[in-house]
Write a protein that holds these residues in place. Structure first.
Motif, mmCIF file in Angstrom:
data_model
loop_
_atom_site.group_PDB
_atom_site.id
_atom_site.type_symbol
_atom_site.label_atom_id
_atom_site.label_comp_id
_atom_site.label_asym_id
_atom_site.label_seq_id
_atom_site.Cartn_x
_atom_site.Cartn_y
_atom_site.Cartn_z
ATOM 1 N N THR A 8 -5.637 8.678 -3.111
ATOM 2 C CA THR A 8 -5.401 8.394 -1.701
ATOM 3 C C THR A 8 -4.647 9.562 -1.079
ATOM 4 O OG1 THR A 8 -3.371 7.189 -2.219
ATOM 5 C CG2 THR A 8 -5.378 5.877 -1.966
ATOM 6 N N HIS A 24 0.805 4.061 -2.934
ATOM 7 C CA HIS A 24 0.470 5.451 -2.610
ATOM 8 C C HIS A 24 1.587 6.398 -3.050
ATOM 9 C CE1 HIS A 24 -1.069 8.922 -0.493
ATOM 10 N NE2 HIS A 24 0.106 9.057 0.087
ATOM 11 N N SER A 55 -2.205 4.147 -6.907
ATOM 12 C CA SER A 55 -3.528 3.970 -6.307
ATOM 13 C C SER A 55 -4.495 5.092 -6.669
ATOM 14 C CB SER A 55 -3.411 3.857 -4.780
ATOM 15 O OG SER A 55 -2.774 5.008 -4.263
ATOM 16 N N GLN A 96 -8.356 0.674 6.625
ATOM 17 C CA GLN A 96 -8.567 2.113 6.793
ATOM 18 C C GLN A 96 -8.088 2.817 5.528
ATOM 19 O OE1 GLN A 96 -6.124 2.664 10.291
ATOM 20 N NE2 GLN A 96 -7.916 2.663 11.608
ATOM 21 N N LEU A 97 -8.910 3.746 5.040
ATOM 22 C CA LEU A 97 -8.596 4.418 3.787
ATOM 23 C C LEU A 97 -8.991 5.887 3.875
ATOM 24 C CD1 LEU A 97 -7.752 4.113 0.771
ATOM 25 C CD2 LEU A 97 -10.135 3.600 0.289
ATOM 26 N N GLU A 149 -1.395 6.471 2.710
ATOM 27 C CA GLU A 149 -1.438 5.072 2.323
ATOM 28 C C GLU A 149 -2.477 4.318 3.163
ATOM 29 O OE1 GLU A 149 2.237 5.642 4.909
ATOM 30 O OE2 GLU A 149 1.712 6.406 2.953
ATOM 31 N N PRO A 150 -3.243 3.439 2.514
ATOM 32 C CA PRO A 150 -4.218 2.626 3.247
ATOM 33 C C PRO A 150 -3.501 1.748 4.280
ATOM 34 C CG PRO A 150 -4.594 2.483 0.893
ATOM 35 C CD PRO A 150 -3.278 3.174 1.088
ATOM 36 N N SER A 205 -9.147 9.145 1.429
ATOM 37 C CA SER A 205 -9.049 9.497 0.018
ATOM 38 C C SER A 205 -9.847 10.759 -0.290
ATOM 39 C CB SER A 205 -9.536 8.340 -0.861
ATOM 40 O OG SER A 205 -10.865 8.021 -0.542
ATOM 41 N N PHE A 230 0.833 -1.203 0.000
ATOM 42 C CA PHE A 230 0.000 0.000 0.000
ATOM 43 C C PHE A 230 0.868 1.254 0.000
ATOM 44 C CE2 PHE A 230 -3.876 -2.127 2.235
ATOM 45 C CZ PHE A 230 -4.340 -2.584 1.024
#
Length: 174
Positions: free
Chosen positions: A111, A62, A67, A127-128, A114-115, A130, A58
């Motif tokens: 994003t 990112h 992403s 967790q995201l 980073e997730p 964006s 991730f």
């Protein structure tokens, strides 16, 4: 890498980390201690992946902007009743359909951070953070920014096997 060879199996402990080939950056997380899986004699091959490995992927996605995606109405299946248009979004934001009637939309999803994925005893948490920017597409093919949504999403996923099928139970926490 550690290798344990016995009469019935071969076990290899690998550190799984993703890196950007253009610019190596160590993940800001510590790798987990080595873990072992319960012995199984019924499967020919099985593999386990830690949250460290997924979170390092991730981070690379990112940092390299991979992403960040663009979603257009052409990507929505034609049988879907929901279209990416000002008419559809007008149900949530009435001013859009009034000021920009019946126009297609392009969504750019980026994003912000980073997730993060966490494995817990009986579920996985994602967790995201964006930003979604919506542009209308007019006849001049020049996109015009309509609105920006900042999204913070936390989802919990439970996985199970039912009748030989892998089943995901997704709960949107936030």
């Amino acid at each position: 890498m550690s290798v344990d060879i016995s009469a019935n199996n071969i076990e290899m402990g690998l550190k799984g980390v993703f890196n950007n080939t253009q610019q190596h950056i160590e993940p800001p997380l510590s790798p987990p201690p080595a873990f072992s899986l319960a012995s199984q004699r019924t499967n020919m091959f099985y593999i386990a992946v830690s949250a460290f490995t997924i979170n390092s992927a991730f981070m690379v996605l990112h940092k390299t902007n991979v992403s960040n995606i663009r979603i257009t109405d052409d990507m929505v299946p034609s049988v879907s009743p929901i279209r990416l248009s000002t008419t559809t979004f007008g149900a949530f934001i009435p001013q859009i359909s009034e000021t920009h009637p019946d126009l297609k939309l392009d969504l750019k999803v980026k994003t912000v951070k980073e997730p993060i994925i966490k494995f817990e005893q009986d579920h996985v948490i994602l967790q995201l953070l964006s930003t979604v920017t919506a542009y209308d597409v007019q006849s001049d093919d020049i996109p015009h920014k309509l609105f920006v949504l900042d999204l913070e999403s936390v989802a919990s996923v439970q996985m199970s096997v039912e009748k030989g099928d892998l089943v995901f139970d997704l709960t949107l926490e936030k």
